[in-house]
Structures are given as structure tokens and as C-alpha cells.
Motif scaffolding. Structure first.
Motif, mmCIF file in Angstrom:
data_model
loop_
_atom_site.group_PDB
_atom_site.id
_atom_site.type_symbol
_atom_site.label_atom_id
_atom_site.label_comp_id
_atom_site.label_asym_id
_atom_site.label_seq_id
_atom_site.Cartn_x
_atom_site.Cartn_y
_atom_site.Cartn_z
ATOM 1 N N ASP A 1 0.828 -1.200 0.000
ATOM 2 C CA ASP A 1 0.000 0.000 0.000
ATOM 3 C C ASP A 1 0.865 1.255 0.000
ATOM 4 O OD1 ASP A 1 -2.417 -1.493 0.242
ATOM 5 O OD2 ASP A 1 -2.161 -1.566 2.426
ATOM 6 N N VAL A 2 1.951 1.208 0.759
ATOM 7 C CA VAL A 2 2.834 2.370 0.860
ATOM 8 C C VAL A 2 3.366 2.745 -0.518
ATOM 9 C CG1 VAL A 2 4.959 3.258 1.875
ATOM 10 C CG2 VAL A 2 3.452 1.815 3.249
ATOM 11 N N HIS A 3 3.783 1.750 -1.297
ATOM 12 C CA HIS A 3 4.320 2.018 -2.629
ATOM 13 C C HIS A 3 3.248 2.589 -3.555
ATOM 14 C CE1 HIS A 3 8.363 0.138 -2.330
ATOM 15 N NE2 HIS A 3 7.790 -0.497 -1.324
ATOM 16 N N VAL A 4 2.052 2.022 -3.505
ATOM 17 C CA VAL A 4 0.956 2.484 -4.368
ATOM 18 C C VAL A 4 0.580 3.925 -4.045
ATOM 19 C CG1 VAL A 4 -1.503 2.176 -4.848
ATOM 20 C CG2 VAL A 4 0.016 0.196 -4.845
ATOM 21 N N LEU A 5 0.473 4.238 -2.763
ATOM 22 C CA LEU A 5 0.060 5.581 -2.366
ATOM 23 C C LEU A 5 1.176 6.601 -2.581
ATOM 24 C CD1 LEU A 5 -1.946 4.594 0.814
ATOM 25 C CD2 LEU A 5 -2.887 5.464 -1.346
ATOM 26 N N ALA A 6 2.416 6.160 -2.468
ATOM 27 C CA ALA A 6 3.531 7.062 -2.771
ATOM 28 C C ALA A 6 3.483 7.499 -4.224
ATOM 29 C CB ALA A 6 4.863 6.374 -2.459
ATOM 30 N N ARG A 7 3.192 6.561 -5.110
ATOM 31 C CA ARG A 7 3.092 6.907 -6.541
ATOM 32 C C ARG A 7 1.934 7.869 -6.785
ATOM 33 N NH1 ARG A 7 4.615 1.409 -7.128
ATOM 34 N NH2 ARG A 7 2.450 0.724 -7.376
ATOM 35 N N LEU A 8 0.801 7.609 -6.124
ATOM 36 C CA LEU A 8 -0.353 8.486 -6.283
ATOM 37 C C LEU A 8 -0.006 9.913 -5.865
ATOM 38 C CD1 LEU A 8 -3.392 9.063 -6.747
ATOM 39 C CD2 LEU A 8 -3.771 8.347 -4.370
ATOM 40 N N CYS A 9 0.606 10.065 -4.703
ATOM 41 C CA CYS A 9 0.943 11.408 -4.218
ATOM 42 C C CYS A 9 1.952 12.087 -5.128
ATOM 43 C CB CYS A 9 1.464 11.327 -2.785
ATOM 44 S SG CYS A 9 0.180 10.972 -1.559
#
Length: 253
Positions: A55-63
């Protein structure tokens, strides 16, 4: 201006309780940013009880795509384990704008106290330096009224995050004047030492106005549990917009 960062942990709790990908943290993150949140917060724990490393990787990309702030919270002393590479490794891989260091253990239901800088300062200093070497702004979780709050500056931190749980309890009981005075005093002492001030824990729509009107120059509030709970009734988009109206009011107050 006070920035609103939405903590998505509770979305992951719901997903993990059933398995699968519903509700999705990525969808929730997009909704929050579309509704005006300035950033997203996650607190991946070693036991993966809610937010997971993926989740951390996915949300980092989103931000990164949205130009929004990404804030990762966690215990810098917690060792890696299966499925959790450690806080420093996660930050090295995702390069969040901010990392918030919190002294929570596996047995804690939620974060409930700040660092003891006299006891932990020697261990914290090199870790803070390591996070800053990755380009992360470093905030450390502190208790309101901590007489050693200014030590965070000497250890290399950029900000402190005031633990607002006791304030929220006092507000709910009907008299938050003492708690607000203590929070304002702690904020001013931190600011005098060159630290910026964040705040978080049990802030909600009923108490946030009073907090921001009485505690000077709060840079960011991180809100998750109450916001997601309120969103069950009003909807996530509407709830984030309601919080934005509150933090925006603090600019002109």
C-alpha cells in the motif's frame, strides 16, 4: 495555512477484515485528494494490521503523480520482519515528503504517547539524520507539556507532532481550556527552538476549530479515525471537504 493530511489506516482495516481489495486504499486516496486533502498519511506497522508495505508504494506513486504530500508514520526502532522491511527501508524506497517518528509498540492499539527524549535521544539522532539524508522532512511525536520538547531540534528534527488525544478527551468532557493552554505553550516552545508544529490524534470536526484557533501556527493536522468514521454517514468526499473548510478557516481567524 494548516494542511490537511488524511490517514488511510482505517480503510485498510476494513479491507483486511474481509480479505480482497475492498475497500481500496488507492481509490480512497484518490477520493481524498480530489476532495481537497493536501496529502495522505499512512502508518504501516510491523504486524501489517492495516496498511501494508505494498500500500505504501501504491500511495507514494499516487501522491507523486498528484503533487500531494505523502507522510509515513512509524516506529524507527522496530526491526524488519516478514512483509515489513522496516521504516527506513520503506522511506528509502518511496521517498515520502515527511516521515513522522512514533514510539509505538506491537501491543499498542494506537499511538498513545510521545518520545522520551532524555532516554531515546542518543538513539534517535542518527536515525533522524538517516531519514533526512533521503530527503524526508522529519517530524517526531511528542506529548503536550513535555518539558524536553526543544530537544527535538538538537536531535535534528524539523517538526514535532503534538499528541492531541488528551485534548480531545478534555474537549469531550466539556472543558478543554487547560489542555488547550498546555498545547499552545508546547507549540510556542517548540517554535522558539526552530521547530514547526503538526498535530494529530482524535481530532474531529467538533474539536478541530477550537484547537486551531488556540494553538498557534499549526502546519499540518493528520486525521484518520474520526474522519473515516464520519465518512460512513456523510460520504468520504463530503467529509474531506468539510475538514478543508475548517483548516481553511484557520488562515483568516
Amino acid at each position: 495555512m494548516t494542511a490537511l493530511s488524511v490517514n488511510l489506516n482505517k480503510i485498510a482495516v476494513l479491507r483486511n477484515s474481509r480479505g480482497g481489495q475492498m475497500p481500496g486504499v488507492l481509490h480512497a486516496g484518490r477520493t481524498c485528494l480530489d476532495a481537497g486533502a493536501h496529502g495522505l498519511t499512512v502508518h504501516p506497522r510491523p504486524d501489517a494490521r492495516h496498511i501494508r508495505s505494498d500500500d505504501v508504494h501504491v500511495l507514494a506513486r499516487l501522491c507523486s503523480e498528484r503533487g500531494a504530500e505523502f507522510n509515513i508514520e512509524g516506529n524507527p526502532f522496530a526491526p524488519p520482519r516478514d512483509g515489513y522491511p522496516g521504516l527506513l527501508a520503506l522511506c528509502e524506497a518511496t521517498r515520502p515528503a515527511q516521515v513522522t517518528l512514533v514510539p509505538d509498540g506491537d501491543g499498542q492499539l494506537t499511538s498513545d504517547h510521545g518520545f522520551d527524549f532524555v532516554r531515546d535521544g542518543g538513539s534517535l539522532a542518527p536515525l533522524i539524520a538517516a531519514f533526512k539524508a533521503l530527503g524526508c522532512r522529519v517530524s517526531v511525536f511528542v506529548d503536550v507539556g513535555d518539558p524536553d520538547v526543544t530537544m527535538a531540534s538538537a536531535l535534528g528534527a524539523d517538526r514535532v507532532e503534538l499528541f492531541t488525544g488528551p485534548f480531545a478527551e478534555a474537549f469531550a468532557s466539556g472543558d478543554a481550556s487547560v489542555a488547550l493552554s498546555a498545547a499552545a505553550d508546547t507549540a510556542r516552545r517548540a517554535q522558539a527552538a526552530g521547530l514547526a508544529v503538526n498535530a494529530g490524534h482524535d481530532l474531529d470536526q467538533s474539536n478541530l476549530v477550537a484547537f486551531l484557533l488556540n494553538v498557534p501556527d499549526v502546519q499540518e493536522v493528520s486525521i484518520g479515525h474520526a474522519l473515516i468514521g464520519e465518512a460512513l454517514y456523510a460520504g468520504l468526499d463530503a467529509t474531506v471537504r468539510a475538514y478543508r473548510r475548517i483548516v481553511d478557516m484557520s488562515v483568516t481567524a
